[in-house]
Design a protein around this motif. Structure first.
Motif, PDB file in Angstrom:
ATOM      1  N   ARG A  97      11.347  -9.037 -10.875  1.00 59.32           N
ATOM      2  CA  ARG A  97      10.253  -8.052 -11.087  1.00 59.32           C
ATOM      3  C   ARG A  97       8.669  -8.491 -11.933  1.00 59.32           C
ATOM      4  NH1 ARG A  97      13.736  -3.331 -12.812  1.00 59.32           N
ATOM      5  NH2 ARG A  97      14.643  -3.472 -10.545  1.00 59.32           N
ATOM      6  N   PHE A  98       8.753  -9.744 -12.424  1.00 58.99           N
ATOM      7  CA  PHE A  98       7.558  -9.897 -12.916  1.00 58.99           C
ATOM      8  C   PHE A  98       7.099 -10.736 -12.136  1.00 58.99           C
ATOM      9  CE2 PHE A  98       9.576  -9.171 -17.335  1.00 58.99           C
ATOM     10  CZ  PHE A  98       9.643  -8.621 -17.489  1.00 58.99           C
ATOM     11  N   ASP A  99       6.991 -11.385 -11.641  1.00 61.02           N
ATOM     12  CA  ASP A  99       6.909 -12.602  -9.941  1.00 61.02           C
ATOM     13  C   ASP A  99       5.753 -11.463  -9.776  1.00 61.02           C
ATOM     14  OD1 ASP A  99       7.890 -14.845 -10.859  1.00 61.02           O
ATOM     15  OD2 ASP A  99       9.474 -15.216  -9.795  1.00 61.02           O
ATOM     16  N   ALA A 100       6.397 -10.765  -9.507  1.00 66.59           N
ATOM     17  CA  ALA A 100       6.209  -9.679  -8.729  1.00 66.59           C
ATOM     18  C   ALA A 100       5.001  -8.607  -9.293  1.00 66.59           C
ATOM     19  CB  ALA A 100       6.850  -8.144  -7.330  1.00 66.59           C
ATOM     20  N   LEU A 101       4.674  -8.526 -10.036  1.00 72.90           N
ATOM     21  CA  LEU A 101       3.636  -8.275 -10.784  1.00 72.90           C
ATOM     22  C   LEU A 101       2.305  -9.278 -10.986  1.00 72.90           C
ATOM     23  CD1 LEU A 101       3.162  -5.928 -12.497  1.00 72.90           C
ATOM     24  CD2 LEU A 101       3.794  -7.208 -14.705  1.00 72.90           C
ATOM     25  N   ASP A 102       3.127 -10.430 -11.541  1.00 75.72           N
ATOM     26  CA  ASP A 102       1.942 -11.768 -11.702  1.00 75.72           C
ATOM     27  C   ASP A 102       1.103 -11.721  -9.900  1.00 75.72           C
ATOM     28  OD1 ASP A 102       1.859 -12.250 -14.167  1.00 75.72           O
ATOM     29  OD2 ASP A 102       3.615 -14.128 -13.076  1.00 75.72           O
ATOM     30  N   ILE A 104       0.451  -9.395  -7.926  1.00 75.86           N
ATOM     31  CA  ILE A 104      -0.216  -8.427  -7.828  1.00 75.86           C
ATOM     32  C   ILE A 104      -1.271  -8.044  -8.293  1.00 75.86           C
ATOM     33  CG2 ILE A 104      -0.394  -5.453  -8.944  1.00 75.86           C
ATOM     34  CD1 ILE A 104       2.515  -5.304  -7.415  1.00 75.86           C
ATOM     35  N   VAL A 105      -1.358  -8.848 -10.097  1.00 74.82           N
ATOM     36  CA  VAL A 105      -2.375  -9.293 -10.919  1.00 74.82           C
ATOM     37  C   VAL A 105      -3.808  -9.857 -10.515  1.00 74.82           C
ATOM     38  CG1 VAL A 105      -2.777  -9.840 -13.378  1.00 74.82           C
ATOM     39  CG2 VAL A 105      -1.078  -8.261 -12.877  1.00 74.82           C
ATOM     40  N   GLU A 106      -3.064 -11.058  -9.396  1.00 76.27           N
ATOM     41  CA  GLU A 106      -4.139 -12.034  -9.181  1.00 76.27           C
ATOM     42  C   GLU A 106      -4.403 -11.637  -8.072  1.00 76.27           C
ATOM     43  OE1 GLU A 106      -5.836 -15.074  -8.802  1.00 76.27           O
ATOM     44  OE2 GLU A 106      -3.736 -14.827 -10.258  1.00 76.27           O
ATOM     45  N   GLU A 107      -3.691 -10.484  -7.411  1.00 70.03           N
ATOM     46  CA  GLU A 107      -4.513 -10.076  -5.788  1.00 70.03           C
ATOM     47  C   GLU A 107      -5.830  -9.447  -7.002  1.00 70.03           C
ATOM     48  OE1 GLU A 107      -1.773  -7.779  -3.424  1.00 70.03           O
ATOM     49  OE2 GLU A 107      -0.504  -9.682  -3.235  1.00 70.03           O
ATOM     50  N   LEU A 108      -5.622  -8.394  -7.732  1.00 67.51           N
ATOM     51  CA  LEU A 108      -6.412  -7.362  -8.229  1.00 67.51           C
ATOM     52  C   LEU A 108      -7.447  -8.395  -8.910  1.00 67.51           C
ATOM     53  CD1 LEU A 108      -4.464  -5.075  -9.716  1.00 67.51           C
ATOM     54  CD2 LEU A 108      -5.501  -4.923  -8.408  1.00 67.51           C
ATOM     55  N   LYS A 109      -7.606  -9.392  -9.497  1.00 69.06           N
ATOM     56  CA  LYS A 109      -8.708 -10.465 -10.412  1.00 69.06           C
ATOM     57  C   LYS A 109      -9.446 -11.211  -8.827  1.00 69.06           C
ATOM     58  CE  LYS A 109      -5.548 -12.069 -14.262  1.00 69.06           C
ATOM     59  NZ  LYS A 109      -5.200 -13.351 -14.743  1.00 69.06           N
ATOM     60  N   GLN A 110      -8.703 -10.771  -7.972  1.00 68.33           N
ATOM     61  CA  GLN A 110      -9.258 -11.891  -6.692  1.00 68.33           C
ATOM     62  C   GLN A 110     -10.426 -10.636  -5.444  1.00 68.33           C
ATOM     63  OE1 GLN A 110      -6.620 -13.279  -3.421  1.00 68.33           O
ATOM     64  NE2 GLN A 110      -6.275 -15.278  -5.037  1.00 68.33           N
ATOM     65  N   ARG A 111      -9.375  -9.890  -6.083  1.00 71.76           N
ATOM     66  CA  ARG A 111     -10.790  -8.402  -5.308  1.00 71.76           C
ATOM     67  C   ARG A 111     -11.497  -7.916  -6.226  1.00 71.76           C
ATOM     68  NH1 ARG A 111      -5.689  -3.799  -3.436  1.00 71.76           N
ATOM     69  NH2 ARG A 111      -4.934  -5.357  -2.406  1.00 71.76           N
TER      70      ARG A 111
END
Length: 121
Positions: A97-102, A104-111
């Motif tokens: 779950r934390f890997d999945a959250l990481d 998502i956070v990385e995708e949001l940073k890239q966007r």
């Protein structure tokens, strides 16, 4: 998820929930001891220590043997294998779950960077 015997896990975790009982297990890991020795070590009454040892014994974490008037305690046969497996199963669940959250956070940073909303340094 792997199924574990609930009553056994309940007994083990209840036994481990008390600091004195964890201390008794640590002490017995070094050497067997009588209930009197354990009571002295933990500055408790014999009755109090007998209750703690009884909880540990019910959970299979300690065994006792009475020779004459002395009841000697040793570590039980339980190696906490089921308890460890139960904890590891949940550790794996939370790690994924934390890997999945990481991600998502990385995708949001890239966007943010791609959309130009993020300030360049």
């Amino acid at each position: 998820m792997v199924q574990f015997p609930a009553d056994r896990l309940d007994a083990s975790f209840a036994a481990l929930s008390d600091a004195t009982r964890r201390g008794v297990l640590e002490r017995l890991g070094r050497a067997d001891a009588s209930i009197s020795e354990l009571a002295d070590t933990f500055h408790m009454t014999l009755t109090g220590m007998k209750k703690h040892v009884g909880v540990l014994e019910q959970a299979g974490l300690v065994t006792t043997q009475k020779v004459g008037r002395v009841r000697t305690c040793t570590l039980g046969r339980s190696r906490l294998a089921d308890e460890t497996a139960w904890i590891e199963a949940y550790r794996g669940l939370w790690a994924s779950r934390f890997d999945a959250l990481d991600r998502i956070v990385e995708e949001l940073k890239q966007r943010e960077t791609f959309d130009g909303r993020r300030q360049t340094e």
